[in-house]
Design an enzyme around this catalytic site. Structure first.
Site, PDB file in Angstrom:
ATOM      1  N   CYS A  66       6.382  15.353  28.235  1.00 32.26           N
ATOM      2  CA  CYS A  66       6.875  15.916  29.883  1.00 32.26           C
ATOM      3  C   CYS A  66       5.613  16.977  30.636  1.00 32.26           C
ATOM      4  O   CYS A  66       5.693  17.098  31.029  1.00 32.26           O
ATOM      5  CB  CYS A  66       8.817  16.688  30.343  1.00 32.26           C
ATOM      6  SG  CYS A  66       9.615  15.664  30.428  1.00 32.26           S
TER       7      CYS A  66
ATOM      8  N   ASP B 198      -2.874   8.922  21.688  1.00 35.59           N
ATOM      9  CA  ASP B 198      -1.763   9.607  20.508  1.00 35.59           C
ATOM     10  C   ASP B 198      -2.119   9.780  19.152  1.00 35.59           C
ATOM     11  O   ASP B 198      -3.684  10.183  19.027  1.00 35.59           O
ATOM     12  CB  ASP B 198      -1.411   7.958  19.459  1.00 35.59           C
ATOM     13  CG  ASP B 198      -0.180   8.210  18.541  1.00 35.59           C
ATOM     14  OD1 ASP B 198       1.260   7.737  19.476  1.00 35.59           O
ATOM     15  OD2 ASP B 198      -0.175   9.189  17.862  1.00 35.59           O
TER      16      ASP B 198
ATOM     17  N   HIS C 163       8.457   5.785  25.521  1.00 33.76           N
ATOM     18  CA  HIS C 163       7.307   5.886  25.372  1.00 33.76           C
ATOM     19  C   HIS C 163       6.208   4.004  24.764  1.00 33.76           C
ATOM     20  O   HIS C 163       7.435   3.481  24.133  1.00 33.76           O
ATOM     21  CB  HIS C 163       6.212   7.019  24.588  1.00 33.76           C
ATOM     22  CG  HIS C 163       6.781   6.504  23.164  1.00 33.76           C
ATOM     23  ND1 HIS C 163       8.057   8.070  23.556  1.00 33.76           N
ATOM     24  CD2 HIS C 163       6.645   6.488  22.625  1.00 33.76           C
ATOM     25  CE1 HIS C 163       7.996   8.156  21.780  1.00 33.76           C
ATOM     26  NE2 HIS C 163       7.688   7.060  20.578  1.00 33.76           N
TER      27      HIS C 163
ATOM     28  N   HIS D  96       3.483   2.480  22.801  1.00 29.82           N
ATOM     29  CA  HIS D  96       2.928   2.710  21.499  1.00 29.82           C
ATOM     30  C   HIS D  96       1.544   1.621  21.825  1.00 29.82           C
ATOM     31  O   HIS D  96       2.213   0.058  21.892  1.00 29.82           O
ATOM     32  CB  HIS D  96       3.006   2.399  20.250  1.00 29.82           C
ATOM     33  CG  HIS D  96       3.913   3.761  20.092  1.00 29.82           C
ATOM     34  ND1 HIS D  96       2.781   3.880  19.243  1.00 29.82           N
ATOM     35  CD2 HIS D  96       5.383   4.017  19.995  1.00 29.82           C
ATOM     36  CE1 HIS D  96       4.313   5.316  18.968  1.00 29.82           C
ATOM     37  NE2 HIS D  96       5.192   4.847  19.485  1.00 29.82           N
TER      38      HIS D  96
HETATM   39  P1  DGP Z   1       7.324   7.486  18.130  1.00 29.84           P
HETATM   40  O1  DGP Z   1       8.168   7.634  16.265  1.00 29.84           O
HETATM   41  O2  DGP Z   1       7.975   6.623  18.289  1.00 29.84           O
HETATM   42  O3  DGP Z   1       8.582   8.269  18.609  1.00 29.84           O
HETATM   43  O4  DGP Z   1       5.719   8.277  18.357  1.00 29.84           O
HETATM   44  C1  DGP Z   1       5.543   8.844  19.434  1.00 29.84           C
HETATM   45  C2  DGP Z   1       4.266   9.617  18.492  1.00 29.84           C
HETATM   46  O5  DGP Z   1       4.581  10.716  19.631  1.00 29.84           O
HETATM   47  C3  DGP Z   1       3.527  10.314  17.162  1.00 29.84           C
HETATM   48  O6  DGP Z   1       3.088   8.425  17.290  1.00 29.84           O
HETATM   49  C4  DGP Z   1       2.620  10.584  17.799  1.00 29.84           C
HETATM   50  C5  DGP Z   1       2.969  11.366  19.301  1.00 29.84           C
HETATM   51  N1  DGP Z   1       2.733  12.656  19.543  1.00 29.84           N
HETATM   52  C6  DGP Z   1       3.769  13.092  18.953  1.00 29.84           C
HETATM   53  N2  DGP Z   1       3.438  14.233  19.698  1.00 29.84           N
HETATM   54  C7  DGP Z   1       2.081  14.606  20.804  1.00 29.84           C
HETATM   55  C8  DGP Z   1       1.229  15.032  21.429  1.00 29.84           C
HETATM   56  O7  DGP Z   1       1.314  16.971  21.419  1.00 29.84           O
HETATM   57  N3  DGP Z   1       0.445  14.811  21.936  1.00 29.84           N
HETATM   58  C9  DGP Z   1      -0.104  13.001  21.984  1.00 29.84           C
HETATM   59  N4  DGP Z   1      -1.222  13.028  21.982  1.00 29.84           N
HETATM   60  N5  DGP Z   1       0.531  12.317  21.025  1.00 29.84           N
HETATM   61  C10 DGP Z   1       1.749  13.046  20.232  1.00 29.84           C
END
Ligand code: DGP
Length: 115
Positions: A7, A30, A100, A102
């Site tokens: 968010c 990511d 989300h 991927h």
């Molecule tokens: P999941 O394990 O499916 O909840 O994946 C969460 C993903 O979110 C993980 O691959 C890393 C990414 N992520 C976490 N924090 C941040 C952030 O602050 N910025 C970005 N761009 N990605 C993030």
């Protein structure tokens, strides 16, 4: 939602490499990519996980898949292929509690998606 990192990214309170944005959807790279292309596509509405989808979210989920195709084309991975993953809940490995998708590609991915 106040404590949700995605968010905050949606509201530009945390910087991200934005790939796509419209009224209801945002996509950004990511922070820990597992492939040359690793993009997160998220609804702007705070939906905590896949199991909390409701009937009113049907349209946005359909749109997310169209956006994924659009991004895949722009990132030049449409022809060779890519993978879309939604982690759900603790056993599913979901770390961020904001739905989300991927979008992963840019290299030959393994055929085993479970570990
Ligand atoms: P999941 O394990 O499916 O909840 O994946 C969460 C993903 O979110 C993980 O691959 C890393 C990414 N992520 C976490 N924090 C941040 C952030 O602050 N910025 C970005 N761009 N990605 C993030």
């Amino acid at each position: 939602m106040e404590d949700c990192i995605f968010c905050k990214i949606i509201k530009n309170e945390i910087p991200s490499q934005i790939i796509y944005e419209d009224e209801n959807i945002k996509a950004f790279r990511d922070i820990h990519p597992i492939a040359p292309v690793h993009i997160l596509v998220v609804p702007k509405k705070h939906i905590p996980s896949l199991i909390e989808l409701t009937n009113e979210d049907k349209e946005i989920i359909g749109k997310i898949y169209l956006v994924i195709n659009e991004i895949a084309e722009k990132e030049n991975i449409k022809e060779k292929g890519f993978r879309v993953i939604v982690n759900c809940g603790e056993d599913g490995g979901q770390e961020v509690k904001h739905l989300h998708f991927h979008l992963i590609g840019g290299k030959k991915l393994g055929t085993k998606i479970v570990s």
